[in-house]
Motif scaffolding. Sequence first.
Motif, PDB file in Angstrom:
ATOM      1  N   GLY A  21       0.894  -1.269  -0.099  1.00 17.37           N
ATOM      2  CA  GLY A  21       0.061  -0.004  -0.044  1.00 17.37           C
ATOM      3  C   GLY A  21       1.053   1.296   0.008  1.00 17.37           C
ATOM      4  O   GLY A  21       2.061   1.277   0.496  1.00 17.37           O
ATOM      5  N   SER A  22       0.489   2.325  -0.576  1.00 20.59           N
ATOM      6  CA  SER A  22       1.087   3.482  -0.635  1.00 20.59           C
ATOM      7  C   SER A  22       0.480   4.758  -0.327  1.00 20.59           C
ATOM      8  O   SER A  22       0.541   5.978  -0.561  1.00 20.59           O
ATOM      9  CB  SER A  22       1.517   3.756  -2.142  1.00 20.59           C
ATOM     10  N   GLU A  44       2.143  -1.427  -4.842  1.00 22.17           N
ATOM     11  CA  GLU A  44       0.558  -0.755  -4.876  1.00 22.17           C
ATOM     12  C   GLU A  44      -0.184  -1.500  -6.167  1.00 22.17           C
ATOM     13  O   GLU A  44       0.285  -1.627  -7.170  1.00 22.17           O
ATOM     14  CB  GLU A  44       0.767   0.626  -5.363  1.00 22.17           C
ATOM     15  N   ARG A  45      -1.397  -1.670  -5.743  1.00 20.41           N
ATOM     16  CA  ARG A  45      -2.351  -2.281  -6.661  1.00 20.41           C
ATOM     17  C   ARG A  45      -2.653  -1.470  -7.921  1.00 20.41           C
ATOM     18  O   ARG A  45      -2.932  -1.688  -9.052  1.00 20.41           O
ATOM     19  CB  ARG A  45      -3.535  -2.553  -6.042  1.00 20.41           C
ATOM     20  N   ASN A 119      -7.570   3.420  -5.361  1.00 14.15           N
ATOM     21  CA  ASN A 119      -6.527   2.613  -5.563  1.00 14.15           C
ATOM     22  C   ASN A 119      -5.493   3.266  -6.774  1.00 14.15           C
ATOM     23  O   ASN A 119      -5.801   2.939  -7.763  1.00 14.15           O
ATOM     24  CB  ASN A 119      -7.393   1.422  -6.307  1.00 14.15           C
ATOM     25  N   LEU A 121      -1.414   4.871  -6.772  1.00 16.64           N
ATOM     26  CA  LEU A 121      -0.192   5.377  -5.997  1.00 16.64           C
ATOM     27  C   LEU A 121      -0.526   6.508  -5.375  1.00 16.64           C
ATOM     28  O   LEU A 121      -0.868   7.695  -5.686  1.00 16.64           O
ATOM     29  CB  LEU A 121       1.060   5.757  -6.952  1.00 16.64           C
ATOM     30  N   GLY A 123      -3.071   6.245  -2.682  1.00 16.69           N
ATOM     31  CA  GLY A 123      -4.134   5.781  -2.224  1.00 16.69           C
ATOM     32  C   GLY A 123      -5.128   6.885  -1.904  1.00 16.69           C
ATOM     33  O   GLY A 123      -5.354   7.938  -2.647  1.00 16.69           O
ATOM     34  N   VAL A 272       4.158  -0.895  -9.046  1.00 11.43           N
ATOM     35  CA  VAL A 272       2.848  -0.442  -9.304  1.00 11.43           C
ATOM     36  C   VAL A 272       2.056  -1.500  -9.918  1.00 11.43           C
ATOM     37  O   VAL A 272       2.597  -2.437 -10.600  1.00 11.43           O
ATOM     38  CB  VAL A 272       2.637   1.008  -9.708  1.00 11.43           C
ATOM     39  N   ALA A 313      -2.529  -1.441   3.502  1.00  8.27           N
ATOM     40  CA  ALA A 313      -3.177  -1.445   2.196  1.00  8.27           C
ATOM     41  C   ALA A 313      -4.598  -0.994   2.641  1.00  8.27           C
ATOM     42  O   ALA A 313      -5.590  -1.102   1.814  1.00  8.27           O
ATOM     43  CB  ALA A 313      -3.495  -2.847   1.795  1.00  8.27           C
TER      44      ALA A 313
END
Lengths: 578, 207
Positions: A21-22, A44-45, A119, A121, A123, A272, A313
């Motif tokens: 998570g970012s 990061e998703r 969702n 970079l 968040g 990412v 996250a």
Amino acid sequence: MQLNDIFITDTREEYDVIIVGSGVTGGWAAKEFTERGFKTLMIERGRKVEHRKDYPTEGKGPWEFPERTKVNNLLIEQQYKQQSRSYAFNDTTKHFFGNDRDLPYSTAEGTDFNWIRGNQLGGKSLTWHRQSYRMSEFDFNANKADGHGNDWPIRYTDLKPWYSYVEQHAGISGNRDGLPQLPDSESLPPFEMNSVEKEIQRQFAQIYPDRPMVIGRCAHLSVPTEYHMQHGRVMCQARDECQKGCSFGAYFSTQSSTLPFAAATGNLSIAVDSIVHSLIYDEATNRVRGVRVIDDNDLSTREYFAKVVFMCASTLGTTQIMLNSTSKAFPNGIANSSGVLGHYLMDHCYNAGAGGFVEGYEDEYTSGRRPTGIYVPNFQYEPSRYKKHYVRGYALGGGASRGDWRGKAHGDGIGADFKTSLTRLGSWYFGLYAQGEMLPRFENQVSLHPTKKDKWGMPQLHFNVSWSENERLMMEDCAQECEGMLKKIGVQNINSFVSTDHNPPGSAIHELGTARMGRDKKESVLNGYNQCHDIPNLFVTDGASYCSSATVNPSLTFMALTVRAVDYCAKEMQQRRI
Amino acid sequence: MSASNNNTPQQLNERRWFIKRLGQVIGATGAAALATTAGVSSALAYTPRPDSAAKDGAVLTKEQLITLRDVCATVLPKTDTPSAADVDCHGFIDHQLSQCHSVDEQQLVVDILEAIEAQSEQVHNKPFSALTHAQQTQLLVDLEALNGFVASQKVQFKFLKQLLIFGYFTSEIGATQALVYQAVPGGYKGSIPATPSTRSWGSLNYY
Ligand SMILES: Cc1cc2nc3c(=O)[nH]c(=O)nc-3n(C[C@H](O)[C@H](O)[C@H](O)COP(=O)(O)OP(=O)(O)OC[C@H]3O[C@@H](n4cnc5c(N)ncnc54)[C@H](O)[C@@H]3O)c2cc1C
């Protein structure tokens, strides 16, 4: 350092630390670990969002959007059904909100939950409302004092130096009010109250000595320090269009505040478009070894390895990954020997308020769009101050402003005079809005849906969460109290409201509590340093770690918890205990 | 100005708008749910045109667009700033109805435009567009006063009028000339002097 150099996809390197998570917490964890010399991988998703470069709607007038900032209803229907319930969702911000078509979730029959996401970079640090308050000693003691929920294993004094640390870096504007129920931040100068607010503040102080009204504290550079300016952040321009991104770097976000410091160390890598599917767990050593990732674009899988994993996250993102990480030792989710993972989900209850018109002050107006309002901290902050028929309390947010065409549009009138009147200032309006505490209850649970999966093959989250009688009674009381307070100070034509049935949990976007801390590993997932009781090299520092919601907006506390956990973990690593 | 009289539907609406705005101050999500979006439609992206009433629109016919154009010019006429018709509010409304509103809401607008035409024919024996500006104004004043119109038609008209006002003050001319636009205020001041002729800010955080 060029941000581009730090983005990676495939690697055989074993990192010191993986951060999942970012957003608010991931950014802080990255800054703290990299500055201590640890090789760190942030995963990061979502897509890459670069400061300034990727704020495509910033500074644009409403006429530059085809629907004048409203969103096409086909798009809402198909992709943003839940996200569009957020006040901050519109055509200028929608690219920073999650996509409900790709990220579906389900709710138990007869319940509802608003899961608002970001969702990418950065968040939700890009889209948050930036209200920033410390929790008090009363908040950390609340569960113990009245027996709801488990006792926090930490107290205000444990977090106090870490609050100071994050505040000085992030930049929190606010007044030093000296209130025990709302400890002061190491703050930058406050935003100003307008004259109506100042007068109401004076009146409340006389009539309600236990309900001081202060200016809202927020993560804005009202007056930046030398340190902030050296790092490319300048004064807040009072645009209050923050959720589009801010090239002035005037509010705290990962992009403006933590990521540049982490990147500058040379110790940071970022992956990412990498959806963490589950944690890789080694039963023999009882350690996590890394994470399994699904590529956002081509759905291929890969793995990343590290000595330590920090879960950042967001409360629900973290919980989803942990529940999805099963093994012989942990058939019900990793580090879940207690069985409480996913339970005790909390939010805040923003479901009551009142407002009305204030006479006079017609020769005054305001200039600039203040990014904060006024705030009345929770005045029922210990059992002796509780109402008889429910426990805990609520803070009040709000403010005074003058009407404009948006309200006047409802009036009668045709022609030139009407047109002129629309361009002129309306009456002053003042209102108060509930920010209520939600109790931690075992029944309020998020779990993995037994069959439904998203397009990446991740089991969907399934929510079974409702307001309890306590929140309902609290909101009814709050509406009455607000109405009474406004009457006492002569506000006219007051309207009060209760919207508990209308806005389900999740609406305050303060998800908390699903991997709570505690002293007893039989009833909690984490110890007082956000470290899993079961697995020493796995940490959770986002809101999942909460034991009680308190009333204050939580992100400042997430920051403090995260930097404290990093400090502890780094020392443990240096001592070779992890 | 005192607002201590009884609660008309308009005052309630205005108040609801203030409560929504209050929610935006503290970041309360549910507040936005007051604005509903139901139903689905689709059309192409909209850019203002000088000739929106020259042919059928996405929702409205050419005839309805002509009526709407003149309603726009009547509700918000040309003064020291251009009229709502000058900034193509009628084209915007047609577009916005097609993009952001339900079929039912689209029908509200169609119905009230036809009712305006019918009333114009009945009283003046002429289409709305052939009336003098004074007659057009009187007809819409009558609509709001329920002279020759019924309450449900006023509700339809209010819906249209709000869209019209929104379209005007979010247009570049409306936001920057009729109102005062401060793209980068440079800071917040809690008190600046105001007179009855002070215009409000056209630059807002949420529209
Ligand atoms: C409109 C709005 C207003 C708000 N106002 C306030 C406020 O005034 N004050 C306040 O304190 N808080 C506020 N919040 C809440 C605040 O944004 C959150 O508390 C905060 O961002 C949480 O930080 P986090 O790091 O836990 O999660 P986030 O900031 O959400 O970051 C989590 C990141 O993890 C990523 N992620 C999730 N799952 C995975 C996965 N499987 N694999 C890889 N990556 C993953 C996400 O994509 C995201 O980038 C607001 C939020 C919103 C949306």
